[in-house]
Every structure is written in C-alpha cells, then in structure tokens.
Scaffold this active site. Structure first.
Site, short mmCIF file in Angstrom:
data_model
loop_
_atom_site.label_atom_id
_atom_site.label_comp_id
_atom_site.label_asym_id
_atom_site.label_seq_id
_atom_site.Cartn_x
_atom_site.Cartn_y
_atom_site.Cartn_z
CD GLU A 74 -4.73 -1.92 -6.68
OE1 GLU A 74 -3.96 -1.13 -7.27
OE2 GLU A 74 -5.74 -1.55 -6.07
CG HIS A 125 -4.84 0.78 -11.04
ND1 HIS A 125 -5.64 1.68 -11.71
CD2 HIS A 125 -5.51 0.46 -9.89
CE1 HIS A 125 -6.74 1.90 -10.99
NE2 HIS A 125 -6.68 1.18 -9.90
#
Length: 377
Positions: free
Chosen positions: A26, A29
C-alpha cells in the site's frame, strides 16, 4: 529452536508476514499517488472497524482494521471499486478536484496502481540479493556426477559425465535448474537433451516421485530424475552483482508459480494444493520456528506471490484496473460505467469463490474434514 509452533506463535508469525508486506504494497500506491499530487484520504492496514489510528497534517487517516487480511489506500476521488467519479466529485472546486485520483491522466493512474505490486517485487529482490551476498549463488554445472540405481535417469540411460542441456525443450544452465524442473513434474514423462563426449543426444525419462514429511508433519510430493552433481559450486556474490542475481532468482520463482498454477488449471496438479490465509499462517509459524533466515526467505516468497497475484487481470485486483486503463488508453475514453460495474461484480464473485475454496483446502490440510469423517463414521 521451537519444535512445534503453538497458536499464539503462529498468529504472531502471520501478523509479522502479512502486516509488513501489506504495508509495503500500500505504501507503493501511496508514494506514487503523492508523487503525482493525489491526496490520500485513508491508509489502512486491515479491513473492517478501525482499531487504532491517527490523522497526519496532510489530512490522511492512518489506521488499523480489526481483520488483518489486507489493506488499502483510499485516494480522493476514488469513489468506488471501479474508480468511477460520481456527482460529488463533479461538484468539487477545481483546485480540490485536481488533487483527486480521477483527475489524473490514465498513465499516472496506471503507475499509481502498478506501484503496489512493483514494490512487492522490489522488496523480494532486496531480500534475495541480500541472501546472495551473504551465502553466495549456487551455480553447479548441469553435468551428471552420480546416477542413482533404479532411478528415472538410470532407466533413461543417462551416465556420469553427461551434461544435461534441456528438459522438455527448456534450457538448463545449472544443476539447480534441473532440480527445480524435476521437483514440480513428479511422474511426468520428459525429454532430456544432453551432451556426451561432445556429441548431442536425447532420451526420455519418466520422473520418479518422492514423498517427504517435515518435522511439522507436512507431507510433500517431489519429482526426481535421480542424478547428482560431482560437487556443488557456490559462487561468491558482490554488491554490484547482487541485483542481477536477485532479478534472476525472482524470475525463476515467478516462472515456477506460473507453471504450477497452469498445472492446477489443467488438472495435472490437485486443486487441493491451493492454499489461503490459514495455510500462510501455518507456514509462517513453522518458518519462524526454523529461524530468522527461513522466515525472511518466506517473506520474499510471499511478497512475490502478493505482487504476482495483484497483477492478474482480474477486476478488483490491481491487474484488473490496469487492464481497464489499457483499454482506456487505446479507446481514448474509459469503458462505460455499466461495463466496469458488472466486471467488478464478477471479479468480486470470483475472488469470494476462490476464498471459500482455499479456506476449504486450508481446513482440510489441518485435518478438520478427516476428523469430522472419523466422528461421523
């Protein structure tokens, strides 16, 4: 060294595997989105109700969910799983809308989505490169030193001194390549190309099957050609060469994953070998019990798996988003919202069905169904 990890130890090991890998994924991202000026509203490790968290000065809510089986980054403008803007997005002031995910060109959105799996691969390469520097790289020549009596190699007529150059047309450079190929093809007939006394030759062998049980009671089935090298060769690896070795090893692991997945799809390998979160937790506890080196290597393997799975072109996964962005780039406009919506519904249904299947397999690997059958019987 622990002989058998308990439940609490296994849960701890699972959290130590999944937590950092989801965070790294994550974070890929998040950092890519931040690079392109996209505001992140939330960064969550785990799903469901928030257990703990805080809000930073940029307005991003960093939190932990009670179900530690994944995570997500929610960008401004990312209104739903299909990343479709709605009326609320259109009503935003222009300067605020410019910081949303949907306001970015398709190539930037693709980079943001791809950054998660890419960082997983980079982490695995960092670990594998570190192992190469610490322990060297196995580069044993694929020359037969020993032929086991009664083995597949003996039946195929291989002799000491033969240099295996290909298996089923796949080039063999090192003995380790030969062993890896044989390992995932138990009981299969393979063509063995070799060089003997400077002359090329070819034969066929039906790989043997060997079953092994580890100290935790897990049983494994391996293919075996029945040859051994004269002596193993371990080459020292410096820092400059480590990235090259890491990329090669990562590629070999991905190739094995693709091939074993193809075997399951084609029916050559039982579908019961597909594992899920419970199996990952079990293996995590076992590898942590074996020591830090085994556990860190498991981190690399799971990180590669996480990156690979997320790149599959399945809606709801990063690969599904990338597929839609590729279509958008070709068409010069996004797919119609209805098409995306139905695709994501289908993807969600497929993922839920897969989760049910792997959970069923996981419970079976723990002996639940066998014990229930014994009770009923």
């Amino acid at each position: 060294m622990l002989q058998s990890p308990g439940v609490l130890f296994t849960v701890l090991a699972f959290v130590l595997v999944i937590g950092p890998l989801v965070f790294v994924h994550e974070m890929g991202h998040y950092l890519a989105g931040r690079w392109f000026g996209v505001h992140a509203e939330a960064f969550s490790i785990g799903f469901g109700r928030e257990v703990a968290g805080f809000t930073d000065k940029r307005g991003t809510r960093w939190k932990f969910g009670w179900l530690p089986l994944g995570g997500y980054v929610r960008f401004a403008g990312d209104m739903n799983p299909a990343s479709q803007p709605d009326a609320a997005w259109l009503a935003l002031p222009p300067e605020q809308r410019a910081r949303t995910f949907q306001a970015k060109p398709v190539w930037q959105r693709a980079i943001i989505v791809a950054a998660g799996p890419v960082v997983n691969f980079l982490l695995a390469m960092l670990i594998l490169g570190g192992f190469a520097v610490a322990y060297g790289d196995a580069r044993t020549p694929a020359t037969v030193g020993v032929v086991e009596q009664g083995s597949a190699a003996a039946a195929a007529g291989l002799r000491p001194g033969d240099r295996v150059v290909a298996l089923n047309g796949r080039e063999v450079e090192y003995f380790e390549d030969l062993a890896s190929f044989a390992k995932i093809h138990p009981g299969e007939r393979v063509r063995v190309d070799f060089v003997r006394d400077g002359a090329a030759g070819s034969t066929e062998a039906v790989l043997g099957t060997r079953r092994e049980r580890d100290r935790f009671g897990n049983e494994y089935r391996f293919g075996r050609l029945g040859v051994g090298p004269s002596r193993p060769v371990i080459v020292p690896v410096g820092l400059a060469e480590a990235p090259v070795v890491a990329v090669r090893r990562t590629g070999e692991i991905v190739q094995l994953m693709v091939e074993t997945l193809g075997q399951i799809i084609s029916g050559r390998r039982p579908i019961s070998e597909l594992g899920g979160p419970l199996q990952i937790a079990k293996v995590s506890g076992e590898q942590l019990a074996l020591g830090p080196e085994a556990f860190v290597f498991l981190l690399a393997l799971v990180s590669i798996n996480l990156g690979f799975i997320n790149l599959l072109p399945v809606p709801m996964l990063d690969g599904g988003h990338l597929l839609f962005y590729a279509v958008e780039a070709v068409r010069r406009r996004p797919l119609e919202p209805q098409v995306q919506e139905w695709a994501f519904r289908g993807g969600l249904a497929a993922l839920l069905a897969l989760m049910v299947l792997v959970t069923f397999n996981d419970l079976g690997s723990f002996g639940l169904w066998r014990n229930l059958a014994d009770l009923i019987g």
